[in-house]
Write an enzyme that holds these catalytic residues in place. Structure first.
Site, PDB file in Angstrom:
ATOM      1  N   VAL A 152       0.841  -1.205   0.000  1.00 27.27           N
ATOM      2  CA  VAL A 152       0.000   0.000   0.000  1.00 27.27           C
ATOM      3  C   VAL A 152       0.872   1.251   0.000  1.00 27.27           C
ATOM      4  O   VAL A 152       0.691   2.164  -0.810  1.00 27.27           O
ATOM      5  CB  VAL A 152      -0.951   0.004   1.223  1.00 27.27           C
ATOM      6  CG1 VAL A 152      -1.827   1.254   1.199  1.00 27.27           C
ATOM      7  CG2 VAL A 152      -1.818  -1.247   1.228  1.00 27.27           C
ATOM      8  N   TYR A 153       1.839   1.296   0.899  1.00 30.16           N
ATOM      9  CA  TYR A 153       2.738   2.447   0.981  1.00 30.16           C
ATOM     10  C   TYR A 153       3.522   2.618  -0.315  1.00 30.16           C
ATOM     11  O   TYR A 153       3.603   3.729  -0.864  1.00 30.16           O
ATOM     12  CB  TYR A 153       3.705   2.253   2.154  1.00 30.16           C
ATOM     13  CG  TYR A 153       4.738   3.341   2.293  1.00 30.16           C
ATOM     14  CD1 TYR A 153       4.390   4.586   2.809  1.00 30.16           C
ATOM     15  CD2 TYR A 153       6.063   3.130   1.908  1.00 30.16           C
ATOM     16  CE1 TYR A 153       5.326   5.598   2.935  1.00 30.16           C
ATOM     17  CE2 TYR A 153       7.008   4.127   2.028  1.00 30.16           C
ATOM     18  CZ  TYR A 153       6.649   5.356   2.546  1.00 30.16           C
ATOM     19  OH  TYR A 153       7.579   6.350   2.662  1.00 30.16           O
TER      20      TYR A 153
END
Length: 242
Positions: A152-153
């Site tokens: 996600v990051y």
């Protein structure tokens, strides 16, 4: 170094800790006035007291759409101009995607991507009118290869890396430089979400970066002659790949 940025005004988001704080300290030391934007009012007050009159605190929650929209106007009211925007505020979601909280994903994507885009969008008319400006975005080493423990990051940083490089090509004709700094793991609050074993291993291996080392790179980017743009700098601990 004391006069390299004399007379400049910088706006730094996420300025009360980590890379944002180190960047603010560097900018003040180089002669700039700095508007430090952060939601942590107490930390801002403490930091600005240490930095002196060149530091202007601006308490703001960038995830509040109306507060985010008012950031540039409030900065101009407080400091009169913006020569440098360091869009640094961000957060982190790591680990297995299946274990991630949906609300945390939304918050991270809003802060890491949407807020950066809005801040840059809002400062551009001022910089275009003045025919000069520098925009630096804090990206990540994760923007340059698919990091398996932080899908996600890493995705947020891949998105913002594309944004930085496309906007740069739109606005250089106005005398505005846009670049990103992409550090590997930095000793900051963002690492609080790392698994304890991974953090311990990284510290013991010497594979973490100090925020001041990132600030040194930002200073280098900002102090090149106007005909030179440092598009992106990737920096990592020498022992990162151990």
């Amino acid at each position: 170094m004391a006069t390299q940025l004399q007379g400049k005004v910088a706006l730094v988001t996420g300025a009360a800790s980590g890379i944002g704080l180190a960047s603010s300290q560097m900018l003040v030391a180089a002669g700039a006035r700095v508007v430090l934007a952060d939601r942590d009012e107490a930390a801002l007050a403490s930091v600005c007291k240490q930095l002196g009159t060149a530091a202007i605190p601006l308490s703001v929650d960038l995830l509040d759409p109306s507060a985010c929209a008012a950031l540039v106007a409030r900065t101009l009211e407080a400091a009169g101009q913006i020569d440098i925007l360091h869009a640094n505020a961000g957060t982190y979601v790591g680990g297995e995607l299946i274990d991630a909280d949906s609300a945390a994903i939304d918050r991270m994507l809003n802060l890491n991507v949407n807020v950066v885009m809005k801040n840059v969008h809002d400062v551009l008319p001022h910089m275009i009118a003045r025919k000069t400006g520098d925009i630096i975005v804090t990206s990540s080493l994760a923007a340059h290869f698919p990091t398996p423990w932080e899908p996600v990051y890493a995705s947020s940083k891949w998105a913002i890396n594309c944004f930085v490089q496309t906007v740069r090509r739109q606005v250089f004709k106005h005398g505005i430089r846009v670049g990103s700094v992409s550090p590997g793991p930095v000793i900051s609050a963002l690492l609080a979400d790392w698994p304890e074993e991974k953090l311990k291993e990284a510290k013991e291996a010497g594979s973490l970066i100090e925020p001041s080392e990132v600030a040194d790179v930002i200073e280098f980017m900002l102090t090149r002659h106007r005909g030179l743009t440092i598009r992106d700098v990737v920096l990592m601990p020498t022992n990162f790949d151990l």
